[in-house]
Design an enzyme around this catalytic site. Structure first.
Site, PDB file in Angstrom:
ATOM      1  N   ASP A  60       8.031   5.958   8.624  1.00 62.90           N
ATOM      2  CA  ASP A  60       7.484   7.227   9.104  1.00 62.90           C
ATOM      3  C   ASP A  60       6.596   7.985   8.112  1.00 62.90           C
ATOM      4  OD1 ASP A  60       9.353   7.971   7.274  1.00 62.90           O
ATOM      5  OD2 ASP A  60      10.681   9.011   8.673  1.00 62.90           O
ATOM      6  N   GLY A  61       6.482   7.477   6.903  1.00 56.84           N
ATOM      7  CA  GLY A  61       5.630   8.164   5.923  1.00 56.84           C
ATOM      8  C   GLY A  61       6.267   9.392   5.304  1.00 56.84           C
ATOM      9  N   LYS A  69       4.097  12.648  -2.216  1.00 56.71           N
ATOM     10  CA  LYS A  69       4.977  11.594  -1.711  1.00 56.71           C
ATOM     11  C   LYS A  69       5.787  12.155  -0.549  1.00 56.71           C
ATOM     12  CE  LYS A  69       8.301   8.106  -3.226  1.00 56.71           C
ATOM     13  NZ  LYS A  69       8.835   7.427  -4.423  1.00 56.71           N
ATOM     14  N   ASP A  71       7.737   5.386  -9.394  1.00 56.12           N
ATOM     15  CA  ASP A  71       8.518   5.163  -8.174  1.00 56.12           C
ATOM     16  C   ASP A  71      10.018   5.265  -8.419  1.00 56.12           C
ATOM     17  OD1 ASP A  71       6.270   4.989  -6.706  1.00 56.12           O
ATOM     18  OD2 ASP A  71       6.705   3.053  -5.799  1.00 56.12           O
ATOM     19  N   ASP A  76       4.869  -3.932  -7.272  1.00 55.48           N
ATOM     20  CA  ASP A  76       4.161  -2.763  -6.732  1.00 55.48           C
ATOM     21  C   ASP A  76       4.716  -1.480  -7.350  1.00 55.48           C
ATOM     22  OD1 ASP A  76       6.393  -3.774  -5.058  1.00 55.48           O
ATOM     23  OD2 ASP A  76       6.167  -1.885  -3.998  1.00 55.48           O
ATOM     24  N   ASN A  77       5.794  -1.586  -8.108  1.00 55.05           N
ATOM     25  CA  ASN A  77       6.361  -0.411  -8.773  1.00 55.05           C
ATOM     26  C   ASN A  77       6.174  -0.483 -10.285  1.00 55.05           C
ATOM     27  OD1 ASN A  77       7.211   0.579  -6.306  1.00 55.05           O
ATOM     28  ND2 ASN A  77       9.284  -0.225  -6.483  1.00 55.05           N
ATOM     29  N   GLY A  93       0.814  -1.223   0.000  1.00 54.59           N
ATOM     30  CA  GLY A  93       0.000   0.000   0.000  1.00 54.59           C
ATOM     31  C   GLY A  93       0.836   1.257   0.000  1.00 54.59           C
ATOM     32  N   ARG A 106       3.622   6.148   2.169  1.00 53.88           N
ATOM     33  CA  ARG A 106       3.978   7.568   2.360  1.00 53.88           C
ATOM     34  C   ARG A 106       3.475   8.436   1.220  1.00 53.88           C
ATOM     35  NH1 ARG A 106      10.410   7.972   1.185  1.00 53.88           N
ATOM     36  NH2 ARG A 106      10.577   6.208  -0.222  1.00 53.88           N
TER      37      ARG A 106
HETATM   38  P1  AMP Z   1       9.362   1.255  -2.603  1.00 51.96           P
HETATM   39  O1  AMP Z   1      10.271   0.084  -2.758  1.00 51.96           O
HETATM   40  O2  AMP Z   1      10.054   2.559  -2.353  1.00 51.96           O
HETATM   41  O3  AMP Z   1       8.398   1.363  -3.729  1.00 51.96           O
HETATM   42  O4  AMP Z   1       8.513   1.029  -1.267  1.00 51.96           O
HETATM   43  C1  AMP Z   1       7.901  -0.182  -0.956  1.00 51.96           C
HETATM   44  C2  AMP Z   1       6.833  -0.004   0.094  1.00 51.96           C
HETATM   45  O5  AMP Z   1       7.367   0.616   1.252  1.00 51.96           O
HETATM   46  C3  AMP Z   1       5.647   0.858  -0.336  1.00 51.96           C
HETATM   47  O6  AMP Z   1       4.494   0.303   0.215  1.00 51.96           O
HETATM   48  C4  AMP Z   1       5.977   2.186   0.286  1.00 51.96           C
HETATM   49  O7  AMP Z   1       4.835   2.962   0.491  1.00 51.96           O
HETATM   50  C5  AMP Z   1       6.630   1.781   1.599  1.00 51.96           C
HETATM   51  N1  AMP Z   1       7.528   2.813   2.113  1.00 51.96           N
HETATM   52  C6  AMP Z   1       8.754   3.154   1.643  1.00 51.96           C
HETATM   53  N2  AMP Z   1       9.296   4.147   2.386  1.00 51.96           N
HETATM   54  C7  AMP Z   1       8.396   4.456   3.356  1.00 51.96           C
HETATM   55  C8  AMP Z   1       8.353   5.414   4.431  1.00 51.96           C
HETATM   56  N3  AMP Z   1       9.350   6.247   4.672  1.00 51.96           N
HETATM   57  N4  AMP Z   1       7.243   5.428   5.187  1.00 51.96           N
HETATM   58  C9  AMP Z   1       6.237   4.595   4.979  1.00 51.96           C
HETATM   59  N5  AMP Z   1       6.202   3.678   3.994  1.00 51.96           N
HETATM   60  C10 AMP Z   1       7.270   3.609   3.184  1.00 51.96           C
HETATM   61 MG    MG Z   2       6.836   1.703  -4.454  1.00 51.88          MG
END
Ligand code: AMP
Ligand code: MG
Length: 519
Positions: free
Chosen positions: A136-137, A124, A281, A271-272, A101, A104
């Site tokens: 931390d979002g 973002k 992403d 997911d990307n 999901g 952030r």
């Molecule tokens: P990514 O590989 O960057 O696409 O991230 C994979 C998952 O981790 C996704 O669900 C992102 O929303 C979550 N995510 C990455 N960084 C953060 C963050 N700093 N806070 C919350 N969720 C994160």
């Molecule tokens: Mg992602």
């Protein structure tokens, strides 16, 4: 502010989470959760895309206003905005990861632009959501600058991509352990407002499928086709098969563009992967300097190099196969899914030929040209030749008889250059012979080649320099780089600096040749 017309179809037409707010939870039976951005201390506009602002109807005065910074840092909402985080899953590095999901990213809604196009606005780094898991979002400035610049650079290179409207400083710091080595440090935080007709990913379909929620999956498929593929007609498996086939073809086209410009995504988890075939992403991505099909910028992937440059076409196929598997329960027969995957392979083959002909400057790709390009790739790899500089120099040859000296500026290693001289000159002789058999005039060829072989790409070290300067309070590096990347195919007088091969200092520097996922 201009009057923005919102049509929030995703949240209006698809089932939402009955619980609201950012509390962490597993969300079943719903595709989104209502959650508001968390306000930041001191929103300030650092950069924006003039093209994207214009498309959405923002004038320069609007962009510079206090309200604009407040809205796009997550401190205020405009009438019609409805904020939410999407619920999706995904395969990460080859393994099913369950619910992920938007952890952030918080969407503000779907704007219908003055030209009648749908654009979803998404912040973002806007704070925690139900999907933030242990994080931390938030987002740090360095990764936000990279996403902002790269999505616009890709757009101007003609690569399908999500866009970026603006980059905001938050005034808050964010703690990250950049090298995952037990040294967390505070860094400036930022928010990027990114924009796309749809942010639906393969993972949005995979999650309900993995949970056996066929009813929800059916609704998402119907919705996606109706909203994002309105040109498709028909019903049942025919319609859905056409849709999946188009997703496959678009993905193949996106990948072909990545291979053409030397872009390595770095984290091609499902997911990307965008259902529209957009690059989405921007994390530990990178650009090829010396041509190396085995290179990945992502240090997290250093061992297996699953997402290395040369393997991106195969990975996209693997990802599409995951999507096909998720969609199987809502297809009457799996035949259209097989056909779609075959369409991916066929489109890749076709696009590869298009790339070969275009990059080498031929009107068509003949059988023997595939080997000509493969041999060039082998040579570029062993002799450490800069991909962008080489193809640009090749574009400017005219009718001359080139030798290795013509390309001296594209080599990274004198010894390797000398060692490759004979083979390189032999390749050039072969190329010349083939070129002289091509019906185009030298001028026609040059024009066509220069339109596909960029002079400027967002080299890793260039982005890092803009980041270093921004950390020292000088944000002009971001603006300069954005300006250069607006016209990547033009020779820009006085801007040779941006077309240089990677300097030695950047070879093994973090941010330049390697990046962690920490962002
Ligand atoms: P990514 O590989 O960057 O696409 O991230 C994979 C998952 O981790 C996704 O669900 C992102 O929303 C979550 N995510 C990455 N960084 C953060 C963050 N700093 N806070 C919350 N969720 C994160
Ligand atoms: Mg992602």
């Amino acid at each position: 502010m201009p009057e923005l017309h919102f049509d929030n179809a995703f949240v209006r037409e698809l089932p939402g989470d009955p619980e609201t707010g950012p509390g962490l939870r597993e969300v079943r039976g719903a595709l989104h959760s209502s959650v508001a951005p968390t306000a930041v201390s001191a929103p300030r506009l650092m950069a924006h895309s003039a093209e994207m602002a214009e498309i959405l109807g923002f004038g320069e005065d609007h962009v510079k206003s206090r309200l604009f910074a407040d809205v796009f840092a997550g401190n205020a909402l405009l009438p019609g905005m409805q904020t939410y985080a999407a619920n999706y899953g995904g395969h990460q590095f080859g393994h099913w990861a369950g619910q992920l999901g938007d952890g952030r990213a918080i969407s503000l809604g779907e704007v219908i632009s003055p030209a009648g196009q749908r654009w979803e606005l998404q912040l973002k780094g806007a704070g925690p959501t139900p999907y933030s898991r242990s994080a931390d979002g938030r987002a740090v400035l360095r990764s936000s600058i990279r996403e902002f610049l790269c999505s616009e650079a890709m757009h101007h290179l003609g690569v399908p991509t999500t866009r970026a409207l603006c980059l905001l400083a938050t005034g808050d710091s964010v703690v990250r352990d950049m090298f995952y080595d037990g040294h967390p440090a505070a860094e400036p935080g930022a928010v990027v407002c990114r924009v796309a007709p749809s942010f639906i990913r393969f993972g949005n379909f995979e999650l309900p499928a993995a949970r056996g929620d066929t009813a929800l999956l059916n609704r998402l498929v119907d919705f996606t086709i109706a909203r994002d593929f309105p040109h498709l007609t028909g019903t049942g498996d025919t319609l859905r098969g056409d849709w999946f086939g188009e997703v496959c073809a678009r993905t193949a086209t996106m990948i072909a563009h990545w291979m053409r410009v030397g872009f390595v995504h770095g984290v091609m988890n499902t997911d990307n992967m965008s259902i529209l075939g957009l690059t989405i992403d921007y994390g530990p991505y990178g650009w090829i300097d010396n041509f190396d099909p085995d290179w990945t910028p992502n240090t997290t992937d250093r061992q297996h190099r699953r997402y290395r440059f040369g393997q991106q076409p195969q990975v996209a196929h693997w990802n599409l196969a995951c999507l096909a598997q998720a969609l199987a329960p809502v297809f009457g027969s799996i035949e259209p899914l097989h056909a779609g995957l075959q369409r991916y392979i066929d489109t890749c083959t076709e696009n590869q030929k298009i790339n070969i002909a275009a990059k080498l400057g031929f009107v068509e790709c003949r059988e023997e040209d595939v080997a000509l390009m493969q041999d060039l790739h082998d040579l570029m790899s062993t002799a450490e030749i800069d991909m962008t500089l080489f193809f640009r120099a090749l574009s400017d040859l005219g009718t001359s008889a080139p030798t290795i000296e013509t390309f001296a500026g594209a080599f990274y290693d004198e010894g390797k250059c000398a060692a490759a001289a004979d083979e390189f000159n032999a390749w050039l002789a072969r190329y010349r012979q083939r070129r002289d058999d091509d019906p185009q005039s030298a001028e026609q060829r040059r024009t066509r080649m220069r339109a596909v072989n960029p002079r400027y790409v967002l080299r890793n070290w260039l982005a890092q320099q803009a980041i270093d300067r921004a950390h020292q309070g000088d944000e002009t590096g971001i603006h300069e780089l954005l300006e250069v990347m607006r016209h990547p195919y033009d020779d820009q007088p006085g801007r040779d600096f941006y077309a240089q091969r990677r300097p030695d200092w950047a070879r093994n520097r973090a941010g330049c040749s390697m990046l962690s996922c920490s962002s």
